[in-house]
Structures are given as C-alpha cells and as structure tokens.
Design an enzyme around this catalytic site. Structure first.
Site, short mmCIF file in Angstrom:
data_model
loop_
_atom_site.label_atom_id
_atom_site.label_comp_id
_atom_site.label_asym_id
_atom_site.label_seq_id
_atom_site.Cartn_x
_atom_site.Cartn_y
_atom_site.Cartn_z
N GLY A 46 0.78 -1.24 0.00
CA GLY A 46 0.00 0.00 0.00
C GLY A 46 0.80 1.29 0.00
N ASP A 106 -4.66 2.65 10.73
CA ASP A 106 -6.05 2.35 11.07
C ASP A 106 -6.09 2.00 12.57
OD1 ASP A 106 -8.76 1.72 10.57
OD2 ASP A 106 -8.31 -0.31 9.91
N GLY A 108 -3.65 0.80 14.08
CA GLY A 108 -2.30 1.16 14.53
C GLY A 108 -1.43 -0.04 14.87
N LYS A 134 -6.78 7.17 10.10
CA LYS A 134 -8.18 6.90 10.48
C LYS A 134 -8.22 6.91 12.00
CE LYS A 134 -10.24 3.78 7.44
NZ LYS A 134 -10.73 2.41 7.14
#
Ligand code: IMP
Ligand code: MG
Length: 185
Positions: A46, A106, A108, A134
């Site tokens: 990603g 996200d 984490g 997030k």
C-alpha cells in the site's frame, strides 16, 4: 472486479489535493533531514504510490528500502496485534535516520509492531509518515510525525489502498459504496 465508477460513493481526496499535501510533506521532511542519512522505508504494498510521489518532493539526499508484513489471525479488514515480516529490508538500518512511509494508520497495530521491531536494530532515529490517519479506529498508541490527512471511519481505496487487491493505481482516494460493491468470490 466491478469498474470503480460503479462502486465509488465519493471521492474523498482528489488528485490535486493529494499532490499538494504530499509536496508540503516532502518540503517539511527535506528541512528536517538535511544531512543525507535519511532512509525511507516503504511498507508493501500500500505504501508504494505514496513513497514514489513523496520521494520526488524530498530534495534532501535519501535512500529507500521496502518491507512486507502480514498480520496473524486477522480478518481481511481487521488487523491483529501481531505482525510477521514476510519480506525483510535489504539495508542495515543501524545509525540511519529511518522514516517509515505508510498508506494508512487504522487500528495502529501494524505500525506499532513494525516500530518495535525496527527499534531493536538501533537506527539513529525512527519516525512515521502516514498519508492517511483513520484516527477514530486507533487501538494501539502510535506516533505519527508526518500526517497527510485525518479521515473518517470509512473504507477507502485508491492511491495505494486496495479493494481486494484492485485499484491501488487510482490517483485519488475514494470511499467504497458498500451497498453496491460485491467482493470477488
Ligand atoms: P492497522 O494495523 O489496523 O493500522 O492496519 C493498517 C493496514 O490496514 C493498512 O496498511 C491497510 O493495508 C489496511 N487498511 C486499513 N484501512 C483501510 C482502508 O480503508 N482501505 C484499504 N486498506 C485499509
Ligand atoms: Mg498497508
């Protein structure tokens, strides 16, 4: 896989907004790491588009390397507390100024475990640069030193983020319309 136009609820961050924020981050990093000891570490897969764009905006001399991790016992979209390295760095990070480049933080858990692991290798410094945060979903405490955007708790895709491995290539970040999206079987 459906065409992205059919499953896109909204464009959350358009191409121009992404690029101008990434340019700002690159400028900030260039000032903070003037002495040529910077190593960008990209977490596959990603982080790739973000690394490529960010590094073009970093004018300070720097190196780059890649690693891949997978989390155990996690559902497809949930991450667990433990990660395993599936592809390790090719660089010795001892005494380097390491900057971890991630697409999104996200829960984490991923970044927290990677930080713990890399710390054992005694870099000179170790910081995190995340394109998306997030924040509402955070379960592990992780320092984010450079943050592109804080986003709401919605499933997003594009610019590195995948929808069942598709659409990492999109030049924008979009929200998935979960009513319309049918995951490949
Ligand atoms: P964390 O360990 O929960 O912080 O998980 C981070 C990883 O989950 C990211 O590197 C992404 O691969 C994935 N992820 C989290 N949220 C999303 C999303 O909205 N879209 C796509 N991938 C996501
Ligand atoms: Mg990821």
């Amino acid at each position: 896989m459906q065409h992205y136009n059919d499953i896109l609820a909204e464009v959350l961050i358009d191409e121009e907004t992404l690029q101008s924020r990434i340019r700002e981050l690159g400028a900030e990093i260039s000032v903070d790491y003037p002495d040529g000891n910077l190593l960008l570490i990209c977490i596959l897969r990603g982080g790739v588009p973000f690394l490529v764009h960010l590094s073009r905006y970093i004018t300070a001399p720097h190196m780059m390397d890649f690693m891949a991790v997978s989390s155990y016992g996690a559902g497809k979209r949930e991450s667990s507390g433990t990660v395993r390295v599936t592809f390790d760095l090719q660089t010795d990070i001892h005494s380097k100024d390491v900057l971890l480049v991630e697409d999104i933080v996200d829960s984490g858990h991923t970044i927290a475990s990677v930080l713990e692991m890399l710390n054992l290798r005694q870099p000179r410094s170790l910081k995190v640069c995340a394109l998306l945060d997030k924040a509402e979903r955070r379960e592990a405490v992780v320092p984010i030193h450079y943050r592109g955007f804080t986003i709401p708790n919605k499933f997003v895709f594009g610019f590195g983020l995948d929808l069942d491995e598709y659409y990492r290539n999109l030049p924008f970040v979009g929200v998935v319309d979960l009513e319309k999206y049918k995951p490949p079987s």
